[in-house]
Scaffold this motif. Structure first.
Motif, short mmCIF file in Angstrom:
data_model
loop_
_atom_site.label_atom_id
_atom_site.label_comp_id
_atom_site.label_asym_id
_atom_site.label_seq_id
_atom_site.Cartn_x
_atom_site.Cartn_y
_atom_site.Cartn_z
N ASN A 275 -40.36 -4.28 -17.20
CA ASN A 275 -39.25 -3.72 -16.44
C ASN A 275 -37.95 -3.84 -17.23
O ASN A 275 -37.80 -4.73 -18.07
CB ASN A 275 -39.09 -4.46 -15.10
N ILE A 276 -37.02 -2.93 -16.95
CA ILE A 276 -35.71 -3.01 -17.57
C ILE A 276 -35.10 -4.38 -17.27
O ILE A 276 -35.18 -4.86 -16.13
CB ILE A 276 -34.82 -1.84 -17.05
N GLY A 277 -34.57 -5.02 -18.28
CA GLY A 277 -33.99 -6.36 -18.11
C GLY A 277 -34.95 -7.48 -18.50
O GLY A 277 -34.53 -8.63 -18.61
N GLU A 278 -36.22 -7.12 -18.71
CA GLU A 278 -37.21 -8.16 -19.04
C GLU A 278 -37.60 -8.18 -20.53
O GLU A 278 -38.36 -9.04 -20.96
CB GLU A 278 -38.49 -7.96 -18.22
N HIS A 279 -37.12 -7.20 -21.30
CA HIS A 279 -37.51 -7.10 -22.71
C HIS A 279 -36.38 -6.45 -23.51
O HIS A 279 -35.31 -6.17 -22.95
CB HIS A 279 -38.78 -6.24 -22.82
N ALA A 280 -36.61 -6.23 -24.80
CA ALA A 280 -35.62 -5.51 -25.60
C ALA A 280 -36.35 -4.52 -26.50
O ALA A 280 -36.02 -4.37 -27.67
CB ALA A 280 -34.78 -6.49 -26.42
N SER A 281 -37.37 -3.83 -25.95
CA SER A 281 -38.17 -2.93 -26.76
C SER A 281 -37.77 -1.47 -26.53
O SER A 281 -37.92 -0.95 -25.44
CB SER A 281 -39.66 -3.10 -26.44
#
Ligand SMILES: *Cc1c(COP(=O)(O)O)cnc(C)c1O
Length: 403
Positions: free
Chosen positions: A259-265
């Motif tokens: 989910n948006i906010g959980e990673h930086a991919s």
């Protein structure tokens, strides 16, 4: 994704056009100037400690049971990571332009420390902008920057983190265009920064190629590097772009979920956009604002990616994948115990991919993973990740030692 996208460019206020033009000219002159080249090479060799070692990871190779694994140890550089290389290049160019000062912004502080180091070495003033929230979280790096003579300016508005520091640094730059060079910390920002920093960092790939030619007489099957903004990856990949048989694999921060906010991919959710002066893939909210990101490693915790890397990804030349926070910590542990190398948590993302790939490849194939930095800076993060309560006790003790 728009397939006709042209990544990069210089989307900046008109006030900066002349300065960027000057910088472009200075860079083009420098790359063809033998005096500049010998000064740069001298600093890389006699200050930073290049060439960095290419380690044959014999025990890890045996354990994984497939391809031969080599580690390009950029962590052996002065200040512990690859970042010093493009800071040295920019510092020299700033001096050629008659600048007196380097400006930088920093989130975790790694780029601030590299810039402050170069400023001290080259006799330039240094002003580093940092969100006050980041200053609080990254005290050890703030301390180092101050010891190196830099002025660290807290930014007290917005989220008090990196993007606010960027705004403040840009504002300060526009007030000091004559005296100051803005030292950008990755292959990002308006032209000419992405090309210029990639040019400086491409020494990584050249050294890998030369060393492997001598030791193996072969090209690698794959070069693997972690991707925050993309500088250690572009530096590792560039020399191999024309060698179609060499897979170029960038590993992003998979964080804790999709989910948006959980990673930086950017592979998971990157959209074309324009931010901080360049067009590229960015993590964005539904209404086109820059999205929050998460990674256990500060250096990969960034919403955008260098435009040249985005272009190579779009054309299919570069593959992107990701490693989760937990996979990165496991990979760091694996290589520490088998190879005597404690990697930075950023670099551990690349190592995680090596653990997945190597067993699927034939024994004569070669994988090179770039260790962008050493793990010393992640001491506190590692201690927390391994739930080391005696480390917590140590911190309490240390606290007690202060008057
Ligand atoms: C800053 C940093 C990175 C991420 O930056 P790139 O520009 O993507 O290379 C990776 N590893 C280390 C050790 C760093 O300090």
């Amino acid at each position: 994704m728009n397939k006709d996208a042209h990544f990069g460019g210089a989307y900046v206020p008109e006030m900066l056009w002349e300065t960027l033009h000057e910088l472009t000219e200075a860079f083009n002159t420098a790359r063809n100037d033998s005096v500049f080249q010998s000064e740069f090479q001298d600093l890389l060799k006699n200050f930073s400690g290049r060439p960095t070692p290419l380690i044959f990871a014999a025990r890890a190779t045996g354990e994984l049971g497939g391809a031969k694994v080599y580690l390009k140890n950029e962590g052996a550089n002065h200040t512990g990571a690859h970042k010093i290389t493009h800071c040295l290049g920019q510092g020299l160019i700033a001096k050629k332009l008659g600048k007196k000062m380097l400006i930088a912004e920093t989130g975790a502080g790694q780029h601030g420390v590299a810039t402050a180091t170069v400023a001290a070495k080259l006799g330039l003033e240094c002003v580093v902008f940092m969100g006050s929230e980041d200053i609080r979280r990254q005290r050890p790096n703030v301390f180092l920057m101050e010891r190196l003579g830099a002025k660290v300016v807290p930014v007290e508005y917005g989220s008090k983190t990196l993007k606010d520091a960027v705004n403040e640094a840009l504002k300060f730059w526009m007030e000091h265009l004559h005296d100051a060079h803005y030292c950008i910390g990755s292959v990002l920002g308006p032209a000419p920064y992405p090309e210029m920093n990639r040019y400086f960092q491409s020494v990584i790939g050249r050294e890998i190629k030369e060393e492997l030619r001598e030791r193996e007489g072969a090209l690698p099957a794959a070069v693997v590097a972690c991707v925050g903004g993309g500088s250690n990856a572009m530096g590792s990949f560039w020399e191999f772009v024309p060698d179609a048989a060499v897979r170029l694999i960038g590993v992003e921060a998979g964080g804790i979920g999709k989910n948006i906010g959980e990673h930086a991919s950017r592979k998971i959710a990157g959209e074309l956009g324009i931010f901080q002066g360049y067009k590229s893939l960015f993590l964005q909210t539904k209404d086109g604002q820059i999205a929050p990101t998460h990674s256990i490693s500060a250096g990969l915790d960034y919403p955008g990616v260098g435009p040249e890397l985005a272009q190579l990804y779009e054309s299919g030349r570069v593959e992107l994948t990701y490693a989760l926070d937990s996979e990165a910590v496991e990979a760091a542990d694996f290589f520490a115990k088998l190879e005597g190398v404690i990697p930075a948590l950023e670099s551990a993302h690349a190592l995680s991919e090596v653990r997945k790939m190597a067993p699927t490849m034939p024994k004569e194939a070669i994988i090179v993973a770039t260790l962008s930095g050493r793990g010393d800076k992640d001491l506190f993060n590692f201690a927390r990740a391994f739930k080391d309560t005696s480390f917590r006790d140590f911190l309490k003790d240390e606290y007690g030692r202060y008057e």
